[in-house]
Design an enzyme around this catalytic site. Sequence first.
Site, short mmCIF file in Angstrom:
data_model
loop_
_atom_site.label_atom_id
_atom_site.label_comp_id
_atom_site.label_asym_id
_atom_site.label_seq_id
_atom_site.Cartn_x
_atom_site.Cartn_y
_atom_site.Cartn_z
N ILE A 39 -7.59 -18.50 3.68
CA ILE A 39 -8.51 -18.20 2.60
C ILE A 39 -8.27 -16.76 2.17
O ILE A 39 -8.55 -15.82 2.93
CB ILE A 39 -9.98 -18.37 3.03
N THR A 40 -7.75 -16.55 0.97
CA THR A 40 -7.56 -15.18 0.49
C THR A 40 -8.93 -14.61 0.11
O THR A 40 -9.78 -15.30 -0.43
CB THR A 40 -6.61 -15.12 -0.72
N GLY A 41 -9.12 -13.33 0.43
CA GLY A 41 -10.41 -12.72 0.16
C GLY A 41 -11.53 -13.33 0.97
O GLY A 41 -12.69 -13.34 0.53
N ASN A 43 -13.07 -12.25 3.42
CA ASN A 43 -13.91 -11.28 4.12
C ASN A 43 -15.26 -11.08 3.45
O ASN A 43 -16.14 -10.39 3.99
CB ASN A 43 -13.19 -9.93 4.21
N SER A 44 -15.46 -11.66 2.25
CA SER A 44 -16.73 -11.45 1.57
C SER A 44 -17.00 -12.57 0.58
O SER A 44 -16.11 -13.39 0.28
CB SER A 44 -16.72 -10.10 0.82
N GLY A 45 -18.23 -12.62 0.07
CA GLY A 45 -18.58 -13.51 -1.00
C GLY A 45 -18.33 -14.98 -0.73
O GLY A 45 -18.56 -15.49 0.37
N TYR A 192 -9.75 -10.84 -18.06
CA TYR A 192 -10.23 -11.72 -17.00
C TYR A 192 -10.13 -13.19 -17.42
O TYR A 192 -9.66 -14.04 -16.66
CB TYR A 192 -11.68 -11.37 -16.66
#
Length: 308
Positions: A39-41, A43-45, A192
Amino acid sequence: MYFLYTIIASLAVFFILKWLKKRRYCTDLRRLDGKTIIITGGNSGIGKETAIALAMRGARVIIACRDPDKAEKAVREIKLKSHSLNVLHMELDLANLSSVREFCKSFLQREKKLDILVNNAGMPGVLEWTDNNFSMCFGVNHLGHFLLTNLLLPRLKECAPSRVITLTCSSYKYQKLDFQDLNYNQLPFFTYCRSKLANIYFSQEVARITEGKGVTSYAVHPGFVQSGWTCHYSILFRMLVQVIMWMFFVPCEIGAQTVIYCAVSDEAAKHSGGYFIDCRPATLRPFARDAAVAKKLWEASERLVNLA
């Protein structure tokens, strides 16, 4: 009388907000014992909530992010909440293509399996540049994940049936790609939107090139979520947006539900290349279903990351 009207109006606003924030939960209870997930990212959300949920189902979860200190803290929290010790961190900076290559090399040497890749990490609309001189949105949200997925695709095929889940956003509909300026970096919101449209084309093309090879691909809009993306902006902007998010956006745990659904559901597997919202397939605008554009973006991305 005025007091009564105030109470009625307040209740009406409360129930409207509650209805707006109502979302489906993934009710599929499938276990993932023996599965390995990146899972990239994570560490949060949304990424962290996804990691907790999948670790609870027995998976070996690897969260890939660039900050070792934040990652180690997140690993401890995920282990505590999931009651699983099979969670670890590997360093990955999607804004640096050398870091992506090093991550993949290290992962393929250390790990024998890869069953699910969750391309979760993302950047909001910021007018910054990656280490390889790509716009931060396009470079992280699309090109970093494009290279990561391609380098890990052989392992995903070896471990079939396997899945690639890429997070996108419904804001894709406000822009189209300009192949004369894929590295567009002018108006933050439009930058974005283009990166999120690229995520959708990418997910569709993964499904096309892996058809019949046991790898399925999904693009997921998690909804509008109370995540930490505002950390890239000024304090005043953060304060304003935090109020809006509290009123209208959903918690990260709910935002993760469609990602979890696409990771475990047999029904989702019937819709490889599909776009999912609220734990079910959704319809894309016609221009976002253009297979020729998806293929053209893939070929352009190969050149940009020197993959050929």
